[in-house]
Design a protein around this motif. Structure first.
Motif, short mmCIF file in Angstrom:
data_model
loop_
_atom_site.label_atom_id
_atom_site.label_comp_id
_atom_site.label_asym_id
_atom_site.label_seq_id
_atom_site.Cartn_x
_atom_site.Cartn_y
_atom_site.Cartn_z
N ARG A 312 0.70 -1.17 -0.05
CA ARG A 312 0.15 -0.03 -0.11
C ARG A 312 0.75 1.30 0.10
N LYS A 313 0.15 2.41 -0.50
CA LYS A 313 1.00 3.57 -0.50
C LYS A 313 0.52 4.54 0.60
N VAL A 314 1.21 5.04 1.24
CA VAL A 314 0.79 5.75 2.27
C VAL A 314 1.57 7.34 2.24
N LEU A 315 0.96 8.15 2.43
CA LEU A 315 1.13 9.58 2.66
C LEU A 315 1.61 9.87 3.94
N LEU A 316 2.81 10.33 4.46
CA LEU A 316 3.24 10.54 5.83
C LEU A 316 2.80 11.88 6.29
N SER A 317 2.39 11.81 7.67
CA SER A 317 1.71 12.99 8.27
C SER A 317 3.31 13.90 8.77
N SER A 318 2.96 15.25 8.89
CA SER A 318 3.87 15.88 9.30
C SER A 318 4.85 15.38 10.57
N GLY A 319 4.22 14.86 11.02
CA GLY A 319 5.20 14.36 12.48
C GLY A 319 6.06 13.07 12.15
N ASP A 320 5.67 12.42 11.00
CA ASP A 320 6.68 11.02 10.72
C ASP A 320 7.35 11.25 9.84
N MET A 321 7.56 12.52 9.08
CA MET A 321 8.40 12.45 8.17
C MET A 321 9.90 12.58 8.54
N GLY A 322 10.87 12.59 7.83
CA GLY A 322 12.31 12.94 7.95
C GLY A 322 12.59 14.18 8.10
N PHE A 323 13.83 14.48 8.71
CA PHE A 323 14.31 15.87 8.86
C PHE A 323 14.29 16.75 7.66
N SER A 324 14.83 16.02 6.46
CA SER A 324 15.21 17.07 5.22
C SER A 324 14.06 16.94 4.48
N ALA A 325 13.01 16.23 4.84
CA ALA A 325 11.68 16.04 3.59
C ALA A 325 10.73 17.30 3.80
N GLU A 326 10.09 17.42 2.67
CA GLU A 326 8.88 18.50 2.66
C GLU A 326 7.60 17.41 2.33
N LYS A 327 7.71 16.22 1.77
CA LYS A 327 6.83 15.35 1.66
C LYS A 327 7.06 13.94 1.32
N THR A 328 6.44 13.14 2.00
CA THR A 328 7.18 11.66 1.80
C THR A 328 6.01 10.86 1.53
N TYR A 329 6.11 9.81 0.62
CA TYR A 329 5.50 8.66 0.28
C TYR A 329 6.16 7.34 1.09
N ASP A 330 5.39 6.55 1.83
CA ASP A 330 6.05 5.52 2.30
C ASP A 330 5.18 4.34 1.53
N LEU A 331 6.08 3.20 1.02
CA LEU A 331 5.60 2.28 0.58
C LEU A 331 5.54 1.05 1.45
N GLU A 332 4.52 0.20 1.59
CA GLU A 332 4.61 -0.80 2.87
C GLU A 332 4.17 -2.14 2.26
N VAL A 333 4.95 -3.20 2.41
CA VAL A 333 4.71 -4.27 1.35
C VAL A 333 4.03 -5.06 2.72
#
Length: 419
Positions: A312-333
């Motif tokens: 599944r494809k997940v859009l990370l919330s502001s609190g779960d993102m890495g330090f340098s990111a402005e927007k992150t998708y996680d892929l979870e298998v």
RNA sequence: GGAGAGAUGGCUGAGCGGUUGAAAGCACCGGUCUUGAAAACCGGCAAAGGGGCAACUCUUUCCUGGGUUCGAAUCCCAGUCUCUCCGCCA
């Protein structure tokens, strides 16, 4: 790294956006330091001008005065560097600002699932965990690694080692042939400045494996991800807009201390100090970051599609993102033995955040110079993909089918079993 | 590891105490010429930071850090990196 000029202009929104990331900024302190900094710069420049004029005049009567000015300049300079350092320390430890479409939240519980893909297999037996499977096959040996090295390492042997290599090659081939990435085999060690560039330093020093060296001024670190070294390929450069976008792919070992995660995933090879990862990095014009993020994420999902692994494809919330990111998708298998999805890829746009730290710029058609945009994503984490293949392709007798897409890479091994 | 040479703007490369931010060439941009293009000719072309609404202006920067001097790309010291030769080595 944030641009002080931008902060100056948008004080309120800056603080508000950081709050969205659960970071409270001492905004007053920043404003004050910025003011002092500029004030001292002006004073210093005035004196420098005076001194310069004297030396140009070659008037011996003024030479004494020039010497006095030098002393004064020195004093101001030392004040200035104190102020500037303090300001930089604050700025360099603040994370990137989240984009508007990033969901607000404290942690992963606020992440938003975009979509599920693939079909979860219905096993007519209880699926085993990857470490049971690997252990039974005598192809994953954690105890041995503990003996030779320590906890959170593993020996991968025989056909699983081949499978791991096959995964890596399959991913790289896909990215260079279909997705137009340039293959790179980079150094696995980065210096302090490089680690700063992508944001691992100064804040996350404790997560890094540092190489012991006699010279304190020449610190070296094992890369925690190829993102570090690939992104820094454009460090200190002024690129031509015609050269963009740049897309790099590398398969490298990654080294992480994972401080703070002890007790989490202690069994198996989900969380290791060393693992292989195929990494994608894009260097683009900043205004095409969002577009490139979608493209990059598609490149990663394409691998999962071809391997026919449910995810599944997940859009990370502001609190779960890495330090340098402005927007992150996680892929979870999908991991059958755990009956849940686990992260296998993380694709992030960093905007110009890393570029400013690295001084990576480009010249547009109007010859204006600006910072580039950087993105990075796993395409995919090889170790975890190995786990996913083991578990999703297991048969009741503990053997593993080889996914169709990997067969060209497996030296005619079609099924992994004891023999 | 031993012996030499070097590090200058996007690149090549001059300069070795005083309007040198830096010659020249290439690349790039604009113009003249041309039906169009090329060639030729003319002109422009570093970055960062500060001040100013702006035109503009000031400061810094010739590998890095110290030093000498009224003044350093140029002299001195230390370091880093690169190249060539020798040794060693996957």
């Amino acid at each position: 790294m944030h641009n002080i000029k931008d902060i100056r202009k948008n004080l309120d929104s800056f603080a508000k956006l950081l709050l969205k990331r659960n970071v409270k900024v001492a905004i007053d302190k920043i404003v004050q330091l910025d003011k002092e900094n500029r004030n001292l710069i002006q004073k210093k420049e005035l004196l420098e001008k005076e001194k310069k004029d004297i030396s140009k005049s070659k008037d011996e009567k003024l030479f004494k005065k020039s010497k006095d000015i030098s002393i004064e300049i020195e004093k101001i300079s030392s004040d200035l560097s104190l102020i500037k350092n303090e300001l930089d320390d604050i700025l360099s430890s603040l994370p990137n600002l989240p984009l508007a479409d990033v969901p607000e939240g404290k942690d992963e519980s606020s992440n938003v699932e975009i979509k599920k893909y693939g079909k979860i297999k219905n096993f007519d037996f209880k699926p085993k965990s990857h470490f049971e499977l690997g252990n039974n096959l005598n192809m994953l040996d954690f105890e041995l690694a503990t003996k030779t090295t320590g906890s959170r390492f593993v020996f991968v042997k025989n056909h699983l080692a081949l499978l791991e290599r096959a995964l890596s090659n399959f991913m790289i081939d896909t990215h260079i042939n279909k997705n137009n990435y340039l293959e790179v085999s980079p150094p696995l060690i980065a210096n302090e400045n490089t680690m700063f560039g992508t944001g691992q330093l100064p804040k996350f020093e404790n997560d890094q494996f540092e190489i012991v060296s006699d010279d304190k001024n020449d610190r070296k670190f094992l890369i925690p991800t190829a993102e570090v070294i690939l992104t820094n390929m454009v460090k200190d450069k002024i690129l031509d807009v015609k050269d963009l976008p740049l897309r790099f792919v590398a398969s490298t070992p990654c080294f992480r201390k994972e401080a703070g995660s002890y007790g989490k995933d202690t069994k198996g090879m989900i969380r290791q100090h060393q693992f292989y990862k195929v990494e994608l990095v894009s260097i683009v014009e900043p205004n095409s970051c969002s577009e490139e993020l979608e493209r990059m994420t598609d490149c990663a999902t394409n691998i999962l599609d071809q391997l026919k692994l449910p995810y599944r494809k997940v859009l990370l919330s502001s609190g779960d993102m890495g330090f340098s990111a402005e927007k992150t998708y996680d892929l979870e298998v999908w991991i059958p033995s755990e009956n849940k999805y686990r992260e296998i890829s993380s694709c992030s746009s960093c905007g110009s955040f890393q570029a400013r730290r690295m001084k990576a710029r480009y010249k547009n058609l109007k010859k204006e110079i600006n910072f580039v945009g950087t993105l990075n994503g796993s395409g995919l984490a090889v170790g975890r993909t190995l786990i996913a293949v083991l578990e999703n392709y297991q048969l009741s007798d503990g053997t593993i089918e080889v996914p169709e897409a990997l067969k060209p890479y497996m030296n005619n091994v079609e099924k992994i079993g004891k023999n």
